[in-house]
Design an enzyme around this catalytic site. Structure first.
Site, PDB file in Angstrom:
ATOM      1  N   SER A  93      47.730  27.436  40.266  1.00  0.00           N
ATOM      2  CA  SER A  93      46.704  27.722  41.267  1.00  0.00           C
ATOM      3  C   SER A  93      45.359  27.908  40.586  1.00  0.00           C
ATOM      4  O   SER A  93      45.288  28.374  39.441  1.00  0.00           O
ATOM      5  CB  SER A  93      47.091  29.018  41.996  1.00  0.00           C
ATOM      6  N   TYR A 132      49.746  38.304  41.397  1.00  0.00           N
ATOM      7  CA  TYR A 132      50.070  36.907  41.718  1.00  0.00           C
ATOM      8  C   TYR A 132      49.454  35.967  40.674  1.00  0.00           C
ATOM      9  O   TYR A 132      50.140  35.111  40.090  1.00  0.00           O
ATOM     10  CB  TYR A 132      49.557  36.557  43.133  1.00  0.00           C
ATOM     11  N   LYS A 158      51.110  33.338  37.593  1.00  0.00           N
ATOM     12  CA  LYS A 158      50.830  31.905  37.378  1.00  0.00           C
ATOM     13  C   LYS A 158      50.386  31.672  35.937  1.00  0.00           C
ATOM     14  O   LYS A 158      50.775  30.686  35.312  1.00  0.00           O
ATOM     15  CB  LYS A 158      49.767  31.413  38.375  1.00  0.00           C
TER      16      LYS A 158
END
Ligand code: NAD
Ligand code: UD1
Length: 337
Positions: free
Chosen positions: A126, A150, A154
């Site tokens: 992302s 989050y 990643k």
């Protein structure tokens, strides 16, 4: 050439569109999903779109035995890994769940792949890995900064894949850093279908257009952007899906890894998105100006050059097509309910 592909999280938003693109490209695809964030009706919809039966395994990426069996029994040649938790706010409240599913799930998958000798993987990363980017458009060489658990998962996943490649050069990894996926499939049979009140702009605007929410709160109009509202690089989910087919094909053809942004290279402000959606639905979309959302980034726009160079990837659909397809999808969803 046709290959046998495992799609983890293939019943979700990006995964379901990628399923269609992969089948269209001639691949044989098996979905593995635990349906924690997908409707049970998705496989039927996919069968309707592709005209072929859909093979689905109802299971969790943290289940080591299931993954090992699936890779061997299904003679899987490559994996496209979508299965993850993705809500930023929730990741602040429940960080361990995010490390468990996103990092633990990937570790488990990679171990099963290593044992099975299946070493081709496309990974959903992302733009959030850039934190507040130093430059826009943002190139892949920009510094990485986690703004929340989050984003941290990643970054950790990308790093794990990098070390794995170093340990064994047989691995070929396609790391795709998505900007803001939007829109829905042209059939209006699949699309984004958030269970709760959405946090992201496009599904929220869709709910206001449907009359399910009263108004949009525009988070900040004092950013250093042309109209003062936040700017994002929205990418049509069907373009994004095609990016995965190109990434996978490149891994299978060359055995070489790549890491690219998937975006259009163009930004749109919050007010531009609302205006575009208004054109699509032909309804009034009330909004009020609100405070900035904590942790928000003023501008996220991809440098799209590397994906063009390495994969030959260029987007084909603009913001109007994203809004029109979203509107067709949510209208169809309501009509069927
Ligand atoms: P989604 O929630 O719609 O899809 C994820 C799918 O994975 C769902 O079908 C869910 O049921 C499944 N899943 C979750 N945990 C699982 C588990 N433990 N085992 C098996 N299946 C599990 O999300 P999406 O928008 O399609 O995102 C797909 C991927 O792309 C994610 O990795 C996400 O982090 C990444 N991504 C998404 C966006 C975005 O804005 N949509 C942006 C950048 C990156
Ligand atoms: C959010 C996540 C990001 C994640 C991405 C895709 C945060 C802080 N960031 O990014 O990590 O990768 O989703 O899932 O949650 N906006 C409004 N009103 C709203 C909602 C959004 O004005 O009700 C604005 C935002 O301020 C932003 C733009 O719309 O300027 C887009 O927001 P959103 O769709 O949430 O995406 P991101 O902020 O890019």
């Amino acid at each position: 050439m046709s290959s046998r592909i495992l799609l983890t999280g293939g019943a979700g938003y990006v995964g379901s569109h990628t399923y269609v693109a992969l089948v269209d490209a001639g691949h044989e695809v098996v979905i593995l999903d635990n349906f924690s964030n997908a409707r049970r009706s998705v496989p039927d919809r996919l069968a309707q779109i592709t005209g072929r039966p859909v093979q689905v395994i109802d299971g969790d990426v943290r289940d080591a035995g299931l993954l090992s069996r699936t890779l061997v029994d299904q003679e899987i040649e490559a994996v496209v890994h979508f299965a993850a938790l993705k809500a930023v706010g929730e990741s602040m409240a429940r960080p361990l769940d995010y490390f468990d599913v996103n990092v633990g799930g990937l570790t488990n998958l990679l171990r099963a792949m290593e044992t099975a000798g299946c070493r081709r993987i496309v990974f959903s990363s992302s733009a959030t890995v850039y934190g507040v980017p130093d430059e826009t458009p943002t190139p892949e060489t920009a510094a990485l900064r986690a703004m929340n658990p989050y984003g941290q998962t990643k970054i950790m996943s990308e790093q794990m894949l990098g070390w794995l490649r170093q340990s064994n050069p047989d691995w070929a990894v396609g790391t795709l850093r998505y900007f803001n996926p939007a829109g829905a499939h042209g059939s209006a049979l699949i699309g984004e279908d958030p269970r709760d009140i959405p946090n992201n702009l496009m599904p929220l605007v869709a709910k206001v257009a449907m009359g399910e929410l009263e108004r949009i709160s525009v988070y900040g109009d004092d950013y250093d952007t042309p109209d003062g509202t936040g700017v994002r690089d929205y990418i049509h989910v069907e373009d994004l899906a095609r990016g995965h087919v190109l990434s996978l094909q490149s891994l299978l053809d060359t055995g070489e890894s790549h890491l690219v942004n998937l975006g259009t290279g163009r930004g749109h402000s919050v007010l531009e998105v609302i205006a575009a959606y208004k054109r699509a639905c032909n309804r009034d979309l009330p909004y009020t100006l609100a405070d900035r959302r904590p942790g928000d980034v003023p501008v996220y726009v991809a440098s799209a050059d590397k994906a063009a160079e390495v994969l030959g990837f260029r987007t084909e659909r603009d913001i109007d097509e994203m809004c029109a397809s979203s509107w067709a999808w949510v209208s169809n969803l309501k009509a069927r309910a």
